[in-house]
Design a protein around this motif. Sequence first.
Motif, PDB file in Angstrom:
ATOM      1  N   MET A   1       0.833  -1.211   0.000  1.00 58.26           N
ATOM      2  CA  MET A   1       0.000   0.000   0.000  1.00 58.26           C
ATOM      3  C   MET A   1       0.871   1.266   0.000  1.00 58.26           C
ATOM      4  O   MET A   1       0.514   2.266  -0.573  1.00 58.26           O
ATOM      5  N   PHE A   2       2.047   1.198   0.671  1.00 60.86           N
ATOM      6  CA  PHE A   2       2.870   2.400   0.765  1.00 60.86           C
ATOM      7  C   PHE A   2       4.091   2.259  -0.129  1.00 60.86           C
ATOM      8  O   PHE A   2       4.591   1.170  -0.352  1.00 60.86           O
TER       9      PHE A   2
ATOM     10  N   ASN B   1       4.809   9.671  -2.730  1.00 59.52           N
ATOM     11  CA  ASN B   1       4.692  10.013  -1.308  1.00 59.52           C
ATOM     12  C   ASN B   1       3.650  11.065  -0.995  1.00 59.52           C
ATOM     13  O   ASN B   1       3.260  11.227   0.150  1.00 59.52           O
ATOM     14  N   GLY B   2       3.243  11.792  -2.027  1.00 61.09           N
ATOM     15  CA  GLY B   2       2.303  12.880  -1.750  1.00 61.09           C
ATOM     16  C   GLY B   2       1.044  12.727  -2.581  1.00 61.09           C
ATOM     17  O   GLY B   2       0.909  11.801  -3.381  1.00 61.09           O
ATOM     18  N   ILE B   3       0.136  13.663  -2.372  1.00 54.18           N
ATOM     19  CA  ILE B   3      -1.059  13.726  -3.215  1.00 54.18           C
ATOM     20  C   ILE B   3      -0.878  14.947  -4.104  1.00 54.18           C
ATOM     21  O   ILE B   3      -0.876  16.082  -3.606  1.00 54.18           O
ATOM     22  N   TRP B   4      -0.671  14.701  -5.377  1.00 51.59           N
ATOM     23  CA  TRP B   4      -0.498  15.800  -6.330  1.00 51.59           C
ATOM     24  C   TRP B   4      -1.707  15.746  -7.244  1.00 51.59           C
ATOM     25  O   TRP B   4      -1.800  14.882  -8.111  1.00 51.59           O
ATOM     26  N   MET B   5      -2.668  16.602  -6.990  1.00 51.32           N
ATOM     27  CA  MET B   5      -3.934  16.467  -7.725  1.00 51.32           C
ATOM     28  C   MET B   5      -4.521  17.828  -8.101  1.00 51.32           C
ATOM     29  O   MET B   5      -4.226  18.844  -7.467  1.00 51.32           O
ATOM     30  N   SER B   6      -5.329  17.798  -9.151  1.00 51.45           N
ATOM     31  CA  SER B   6      -6.050  19.004  -9.577  1.00 51.45           C
ATOM     32  C   SER B   6      -7.486  18.603  -9.877  1.00 51.45           C
ATOM     33  O   SER B   6      -7.726  17.526 -10.429  1.00 51.45           O
ATOM     34  N   ILE B   7      -8.393  19.499  -9.523  1.00 53.15           N
ATOM     35  CA  ILE B   7      -9.808  19.257  -9.835  1.00 53.15           C
ATOM     36  C   ILE B   7     -10.246  20.342 -10.812  1.00 53.15           C
ATOM     37  O   ILE B   7     -10.058  21.539 -10.537  1.00 53.15           O
ATOM     38  N   ALA B   8     -10.785  19.914 -11.941  1.00 51.78           N
ATOM     39  CA  ALA B   8     -11.290  20.877 -12.923  1.00 51.78           C
ATOM     40  C   ALA B   8     -12.721  21.248 -12.538  1.00 51.78           C
ATOM     41  O   ALA B   8     -13.542  20.362 -12.257  1.00 51.78           O
TER      42      ALA B   8
ATOM     43  N   VAL C   1       2.253  13.614   2.268  1.00 48.31           N
ATOM     44  CA  VAL C   1       1.625  12.535   3.041  1.00 48.31           C
ATOM     45  C   VAL C   1       2.665  11.602   3.665  1.00 48.31           C
ATOM     46  O   VAL C   1       2.821  11.551   4.879  1.00 48.31           O
ATOM     47  N   ASN C   2       3.402  10.871   2.840  1.00 51.00           N
ATOM     48  CA  ASN C   2       4.238   9.800   3.403  1.00 51.00           C
ATOM     49  C   ASN C   2       5.739  10.092   3.368  1.00 51.00           C
ATOM     50  O   ASN C   2       6.536   9.182   3.596  1.00 51.00           O
ATOM     51  N   GLN C   3       6.125  11.334   3.104  1.00 53.45           N
ATOM     52  CA  GLN C   3       7.561  11.649   3.110  1.00 53.45           C
ATOM     53  C   GLN C   3       8.141  11.418   4.498  1.00 53.45           C
ATOM     54  O   GLN C   3       7.522  11.790   5.502  1.00 53.45           O
ATOM     55  N   LYS C   4       9.347  10.847   4.525  1.00 52.14           N
ATOM     56  CA  LYS C   4      10.015  10.626   5.820  1.00 52.14           C
ATOM     57  C   LYS C   4      10.846  11.837   6.199  1.00 52.14           C
ATOM     58  O   LYS C   4      11.177  12.053   7.363  1.00 52.14           O
ATOM     59  N   ASN C   5      11.277  12.590   5.203  1.00 54.10           N
ATOM     60  CA  ASN C   5      12.073  13.796   5.480  1.00 54.10           C
ATOM     61  C   ASN C   5      12.061  14.702   4.248  1.00 54.10           C
ATOM     62  O   ASN C   5      11.532  14.322   3.211  1.00 54.10           O
ATOM     63  N   PHE C   6      12.646  15.879   4.421  1.00 55.33           N
ATOM     64  CA  PHE C   6      12.745  16.827   3.314  1.00 55.33           C
ATOM     65  C   PHE C   6      14.194  17.260   3.161  1.00 55.33           C
ATOM     66  O   PHE C   6      15.001  17.080   4.089  1.00 55.33           O
ATOM     67  N   THR C   7      14.513  17.848   2.036  1.00 57.67           N
ATOM     68  CA  THR C   7      15.882  18.343   1.818  1.00 57.67           C
ATOM     69  C   THR C   7      16.196  19.410   2.869  1.00 57.67           C
ATOM     70  O   THR C   7      15.279  20.033   3.431  1.00 57.67           O
ATOM     71  N   ALA C   8      17.492  19.644   3.105  1.00 58.08           N
ATOM     72  CA  ALA C   8      17.912  20.615   4.121  1.00 58.08           C
ATOM     73  C   ALA C   8      17.237  21.967   3.903  1.00 58.08           C
ATOM     74  O   ALA C   8      16.816  22.629   4.845  1.00 58.08           O
ATOM     75  N   GLU C   9      17.068  22.311   2.640  1.00 55.59           N
ATOM     76  CA  GLU C   9      16.482  23.613   2.295  1.00 55.59           C
ATOM     77  C   GLU C   9      15.028  23.740   2.779  1.00 55.59           C
ATOM     78  O   GLU C   9      14.580  24.809   3.193  1.00 55.59           O
TER      79      GLU C   9
ATOM     80  N   ALA D   1       8.773  22.472   5.905  1.00 54.09           N
ATOM     81  CA  ALA D   1       7.794  21.496   5.400  1.00 54.09           C
ATOM     82  C   ALA D   1       7.679  20.298   6.325  1.00 54.09           C
ATOM     83  O   ALA D   1       8.647  19.898   6.983  1.00 54.09           O
ATOM     84  N   THR D   2       6.499  19.727   6.371  1.00 51.38           N
ATOM     85  CA  THR D   2       6.305  18.484   7.111  1.00 51.38           C
ATOM     86  C   THR D   2       5.321  17.610   6.336  1.00 51.38           C
ATOM     87  O   THR D   2       4.742  18.047   5.330  1.00 51.38           O
ATOM     88  N   SER D   3       5.170  16.377   6.788  1.00 53.41           N
ATOM     89  CA  SER D   3       4.228  15.458   6.126  1.00 53.41           C
ATOM     90  C   SER D   3       3.348  14.815   7.189  1.00 53.41           C
ATOM     91  O   SER D   3       3.685  14.827   8.385  1.00 53.41           O
ATOM     92  N   VAL D   4       2.251  14.223   6.754  1.00 55.78           N
ATOM     93  CA  VAL D   4       1.361  13.534   7.686  1.00 55.78           C
ATOM     94  C   VAL D   4       2.145  12.435   8.415  1.00 55.78           C
ATOM     95  O   VAL D   4       2.016  12.258   9.630  1.00 55.78           O
ATOM     96  N   TYR D   5       3.001  11.713   7.673  1.00 54.55           N
ATOM     97  CA  TYR D   5       3.793  10.643   8.304  1.00 54.55           C
ATOM     98  C   TYR D   5       4.713  11.201   9.391  1.00 54.55           C
ATOM     99  O   TYR D   5       4.821  10.623  10.484  1.00 54.55           O
ATOM    100  N   MET D   6       5.369  12.316   9.112  1.00 52.87           N
ATOM    101  CA  MET D   6       6.294  12.888  10.099  1.00 52.87           C
ATOM    102  C   MET D   6       5.541  13.356  11.351  1.00 52.87           C
ATOM    103  O   MET D   6       6.086  13.399  12.443  1.00 52.87           O
ATOM    104  N   LEU D   7       4.274  13.676  11.186  1.00 51.93           N
ATOM    105  CA  LEU D   7       3.473  14.143  12.327  1.00 51.93           C
ATOM    106  C   LEU D   7       2.884  12.994  13.139  1.00 51.93           C
ATOM    107  O   LEU D   7       2.707  13.110  14.345  1.00 51.93           O
ATOM    108  N   THR D   8       2.564  11.893  12.433  1.00 54.50           N
ATOM    109  CA  THR D   8       1.811  10.830  13.115  1.00 54.50           C
ATOM    110  C   THR D   8       2.633   9.556  13.320  1.00 54.50           C
ATOM    111  O   THR D   8       2.247   8.695  14.117  1.00 54.50           O
ATOM    112  N   GLY D   9       3.739   9.420  12.571  1.00 56.08           N
ATOM    113  CA  GLY D   9       4.524   8.183  12.622  1.00 56.08           C
ATOM    114  C   GLY D   9       3.834   7.037  11.906  1.00 56.08           C
ATOM    115  O   GLY D   9       4.291   5.903  11.964  1.00 56.08           O
ATOM    116  N   LYS D  10       2.731   7.344  11.215  1.00 57.57           N
ATOM    117  CA  LYS D  10       2.003   6.270  10.514  1.00 57.57           C
ATOM    118  C   LYS D  10       1.869   6.602   9.041  1.00 57.57           C
ATOM    119  O   LYS D  10       1.563   7.738   8.691  1.00 57.57           O
ATOM    120  N   LYS D  11       2.056   5.590   8.200  1.00 58.58           N
ATOM    121  CA  LYS D  11       1.851   5.794   6.763  1.00 58.58           C
ATOM    122  C   LYS D  11       0.351   5.742   6.460  1.00 58.58           C
ATOM    123  O   LYS D  11      -0.392   4.990   7.089  1.00 58.58           O
TER     124      LYS D  11
END
Length: 263
Positions: free
Chosen positions: A1-2, A68-75, A148-156, A161-171
């Motif tokens: 799933m992940f 790892n993320g949700i990249w979406m657009s709604i028309a 959503v599921n990123q474990k980390n981000f670049t130093a910059e 930035a944060t992700s749901v996973y980094m906040l909750t520890g759950k994918k």
Amino acid sequence: MFNKNINYKKIKPNTEFIAQNIFYYKTVNSTNTAAKNTDCKSGTLFIAETQTNGKGRMGRDWLSAKKNGIWMSIALMPKINAEHINQITLVTGVAVCETLIGMYKLPFKIKWPNDIVIEGKKVCGILVEGILEKGKITKVINGIGINVNQKNFTAELADKATSVYMLTGKKTDRTEIINKFSEIFEKYYNEFLNNGIKNIMVKYRDLCVTLNKDVMAIKDGKKIKAVATGITENGELIIKKEDGTTMNINSGEVSVRGIYGYI
Ligand code: BTN
């Protein structure tokens, strides 16, 4: 799933038209561009595992980590005047915030105009673009990027930035967020079309962390120190400058930072 592709067959929200039709891409330049260039019904969802040219506000790039993320657009095809396009940004901000609060029971907030933030970091950005023909809106592209599921981000980006996973520890299975968001967004979008922005603004102001904060507005490279005192129904931020005068600022031309950091 992940770390797997989105199972787009599981995108089945309980909605009338939002995300009832789906274009799914493993790679696309930008889901906003795909939505712009594709003939489709209102509510059609464009979603990708990654974008090679993800777009952020004010001409910035948007990093779209693969799977790892949700990249979406709604028309959308609303019958609204061009000056009301920004209101769709406000509607979307409230819908994303409510979705994430409901699912994770964490205090997600909105940084004006449309960043979803928590613990001083950004978890979601929204880019609404309008297509106009002879001054009339023919299509609105509502682009949403959720970490959503990123474990980390670049130093910059690490301190911003944060992700749901980094906040909750759950994918999270990304389709759960997409389904929930589509249902909540449809509710608010219909409220907006039927009754205007008024009721939604009550929620927006409640969720907005920028209000009553010292801010630095940056317009054409010029820094303006001020206090954010209000938000108009067209989504402009009202700021009170140090000389006591007030000014309405539009999200398209001004970037706003907290005095002591990103928020
Ligand atoms: C911002 O905060 O600057 C807005 C970011 C918007 C990113 C999303 S990801 C899906 C959609 N496609 C894009 O190219 N941009 C938006």
